[in-house]
Design an enzyme around this catalytic site. Structure first.
Site, mmCIF file in Angstrom:
data_model
loop_
_atom_site.group_PDB
_atom_site.id
_atom_site.type_symbol
_atom_site.label_atom_id
_atom_site.label_comp_id
_atom_site.label_asym_id
_atom_site.label_seq_id
_atom_site.Cartn_x
_atom_site.Cartn_y
_atom_site.Cartn_z
ATOM 1 N N ASP A 16 0.938 -1.233 0.142
ATOM 2 C CA ASP A 16 0.463 -0.141 0.359
ATOM 3 C C ASP A 16 1.235 1.343 0.104
ATOM 4 O O ASP A 16 2.284 1.098 0.504
ATOM 5 C CB ASP A 16 -0.628 0.160 0.953
ATOM 6 C CG ASP A 16 -1.692 1.297 1.394
ATOM 7 O OD1 ASP A 16 -2.502 1.487 0.166
ATOM 8 O OD2 ASP A 16 -2.036 2.117 1.759
ATOM 9 N N SER A 17 0.485 2.147 -0.270
ATOM 10 C CA SER A 17 0.903 3.515 0.038
ATOM 11 C C SER A 17 1.397 3.996 1.077
ATOM 12 O O SER A 17 2.682 4.868 1.564
ATOM 13 C CB SER A 17 0.439 5.221 -0.781
ATOM 14 O OG SER A 17 -0.480 4.891 0.584
ATOM 15 N N TYR A 48 -0.884 8.465 -2.229
ATOM 16 C CA TYR A 48 -1.250 7.914 -3.731
ATOM 17 C C TYR A 48 -1.912 9.012 -4.107
ATOM 18 O O TYR A 48 -2.167 9.127 -5.726
ATOM 19 C CB TYR A 48 -1.406 6.819 -3.850
ATOM 20 C CG TYR A 48 0.138 5.685 -3.905
ATOM 21 C CD1 TYR A 48 1.279 6.212 -3.758
ATOM 22 C CD2 TYR A 48 -0.318 4.778 -4.476
ATOM 23 C CE1 TYR A 48 2.266 5.123 -3.392
ATOM 24 C CE2 TYR A 48 0.778 4.167 -4.026
ATOM 25 C CZ TYR A 48 2.121 4.006 -3.807
ATOM 26 O OH TYR A 48 2.945 3.724 -3.818
ATOM 27 N N GLY A 49 -3.296 9.599 -3.585
ATOM 28 C CA GLY A 49 -4.691 9.833 -4.126
ATOM 29 C C GLY A 49 -4.614 10.512 -4.624
ATOM 30 O O GLY A 49 -5.776 10.938 -5.635
ATOM 31 N N CYS A 79 -4.301 -1.789 -1.476
ATOM 32 C CA CYS A 79 -4.687 -0.465 -2.074
ATOM 33 C C CYS A 79 -5.380 0.191 -2.602
ATOM 34 O O CYS A 79 -5.359 -0.689 -4.199
ATOM 35 C CB CYS A 79 -2.913 0.295 -2.459
ATOM 36 S SG CYS A 79 -2.855 1.665 -3.195
ATOM 37 N N ASN A 80 -6.490 0.615 -3.087
ATOM 38 C CA ASN A 80 -7.520 1.221 -4.323
ATOM 39 C C ASN A 80 -6.643 1.608 -4.790
ATOM 40 O O ASN A 80 -7.495 0.851 -6.399
ATOM 41 C CB ASN A 80 -8.961 1.229 -3.158
ATOM 42 C CG ASN A 80 -9.232 1.213 -2.199
ATOM 43 O OD1 ASN A 80 -10.436 0.369 -2.285
ATOM 44 N ND2 ASN A 80 -9.403 0.978 -1.270
ATOM 45 N N GLU A 159 -2.437 8.474 8.516
ATOM 46 C CA GLU A 159 -1.459 8.683 8.957
ATOM 47 C C GLU A 159 -0.345 9.613 9.890
ATOM 48 O O GLU A 159 0.740 9.174 10.184
ATOM 49 C CB GLU A 159 -0.540 8.861 7.132
ATOM 50 C CG GLU A 159 -0.351 8.248 6.172
ATOM 51 C CD GLU A 159 0.025 6.751 6.031
ATOM 52 O OE1 GLU A 159 1.833 6.995 6.735
ATOM 53 O OE2 GLU A 159 -0.389 6.024 5.522
ATOM 54 N N CYS A 191 -10.150 2.937 0.415
ATOM 55 C CA CYS A 191 -9.227 3.372 0.375
ATOM 56 C C CYS A 191 -9.131 2.057 1.944
ATOM 57 O O CYS A 191 -9.809 2.302 3.033
ATOM 58 C CB CYS A 191 -9.225 4.846 0.828
ATOM 59 S SG CYS A 191 -7.188 5.021 1.358
ATOM 60 N N THR A 192 -8.527 2.021 2.147
ATOM 61 C CA THR A 192 -7.199 1.057 2.453
ATOM 62 C C THR A 192 -7.204 1.994 4.451
ATOM 63 O O THR A 192 -6.987 0.963 5.414
ATOM 64 C CB THR A 192 -6.409 -0.070 2.197
ATOM 65 O OG1 THR A 192 -5.888 0.034 1.856
ATOM 66 C CG2 THR A 192 -6.740 -1.185 1.513
ATOM 67 N N HIS A 193 -6.952 2.815 4.213
ATOM 68 C CA HIS A 193 -6.651 3.942 5.388
ATOM 69 C C HIS A 193 -7.834 3.636 6.530
ATOM 70 O O HIS A 193 -8.346 4.620 7.484
ATOM 71 C CB HIS A 193 -6.141 4.535 4.616
ATOM 72 C CG HIS A 193 -4.616 4.995 4.963
ATOM 73 N ND1 HIS A 193 -3.962 4.331 3.652
ATOM 74 C CD2 HIS A 193 -4.262 5.479 5.178
ATOM 75 C CE1 HIS A 193 -3.053 4.743 3.365
ATOM 76 N NE2 HIS A 193 -2.468 5.469 4.645
HETATM 77 N N1 DGL Z 1 -4.278 3.358 0.839
HETATM 78 C C1 DGL Z 1 -4.858 3.534 -0.778
HETATM 79 C C2 DGL Z 1 -5.889 3.328 -0.907
HETATM 80 O O1 DGL Z 1 -6.454 2.588 -1.186
HETATM 81 C C3 DGL Z 1 -4.076 5.097 -1.300
HETATM 82 C C4 DGL Z 1 -4.042 6.465 -0.385
HETATM 83 C C5 DGL Z 1 -3.081 7.681 -0.452
HETATM 84 O O2 DGL Z 1 -1.868 6.701 -0.312
HETATM 85 O O3 DGL Z 1 -3.561 8.005 -1.214
HETATM 86 O O4 DGL Z 1 -6.267 3.929 -2.118
#
Ligand code: DGL
Length: 278
Positions: A16-17, A48-49, A79-80, A159, A191-193
């Site tokens: 993931d990011s 990443y988003g 990571c989506n 984060e 988003c996995t976060h």
């Molecule tokens: N956790 C990631 C996702 O599921 C990326 C989130 C990010 O870094 O913006 O998309």
């Protein structure tokens, strides 16, 4: 399906990011306790988003190639946005290795529980822009009404360990309001976060059904490993190595706050062996 040339005792590669993919690591540890895991958090590039999709695609392909070359028997893009922009590409590059994303399992899980045909998706800007969730829902059931909301504040809040703050509550209210107004009864945490923000989201909208795609993804993973005779039979000989492209000391303290003590991991390391690390 029996897959030749892949060692069942090899680790599952996950990335993931940043911290978000730990929701998938946690799930794998619970459902598949005999499996080894090699996890990469690309914290040098998080979030990443908001990045151009082509740039995210490059990061995701580099990390996937690294994990495969490190001997992983299967790969989970936890990571989506990576799943949205690079899953098909990496699957085509490595047709011999099971490679999973989180979007289709998450969408299918939402369709299975949604009662009124209206589903919300909270995701990063890039995932919303990619249209991957709407496409997945259309493939499963074209009648589903999908409402996707970009949540740029959420990943930085997670984060920096600010999930339970007033700032997070205000952001959650802003992002949930249009979904509540649209009358959705189910919301995908796209988003996995975001599962780390569940307590905050429930304070704003306790009546909604929240879907964490990591649950369905790991069910699919377990099924694939079992069908491919790829489950690790080597007993207690497992490892869970968590690596970051960012600051290792900071990452170690974050992991202790984000993974429950019941989830055992072996080491926290710097991931410095693949391209793209500054
Ligand atoms: N956790 C990631 C996702 O599921 C990326 C989130 C990010 O870094 O913006 O998309």
């Amino acid at each position: 399906m029996i897959l030749d040339g892949i060692s069942p005792s090899a680790p599952i590669g996950v990335f993931d990011s940043g911290l978000g993919g730990l929701t998938v690591v946690r799930q794998i540890r619970e459902v598949l306790p005999h499996e080894s895991i090699l996890y990469i958090a690309d914290q040098a590039h998080v979030p990443y988003g908001g990045r151009p999709l082509e740039e995210v695609k490059g990061f995701a392909i580099d990390i996937s190639e690294y994990l495969i070359s490190a001997g992983c028997k299967t790969l989970v893009m936890a990571c989506n946005i990576s799943s949205a922009v690079s899953l098909k590409i990496v699957q085509n590059l490595h047709p011999d290795i099971p490679i999973l994303g989180v979007i289709l399992p998450g969408a299918a899980a939402a369709v299975a529980v949604a009662k009124n045909g209206k589903i919300g998706v909270l995701a990063t800007q890039g995932t919303v822009l990619s249209g991957a969730y709407t496409k997945a829902f259309t493939e499963i059931d074209a009648k589903i009404e999908v409402h996707e909301i970009a949540c740029p504040q959420f990943v930085p809040l997670v984060e920096s360990d600010r999930c339970d703050t007033l700032e997070a509550l205000v952001a959650a209210q802003t992002y949930l309001e249009p979904l509540i107004a649209a009358g959705v009864d189910t919301v995908v945490l796209g988003c996995t976060h975001y599962p780390f923000l569940l307590t905050t989201l429930r304070k704003i909208a306790p009546g909604l059904c929240y879907i964490d795609p990591s649950v369905a993804t790991v069910q699919v993973l377990a099924h694939i490993l079992e069908n491919g005779k790829l489950l690790n039979q080597a007993g207690g000989n497992t490892s869970c190595i968590l690596t970051t492209t960012g600051d290792v000391c900071q990452y170690e303290s974050q992991i202790c706050r984000f993974l429950p003590p019941s989830i055992r991991f072996d080491s926290v390391q710097k991931a410095e062996k693949f391209a793209g690390i500054p």
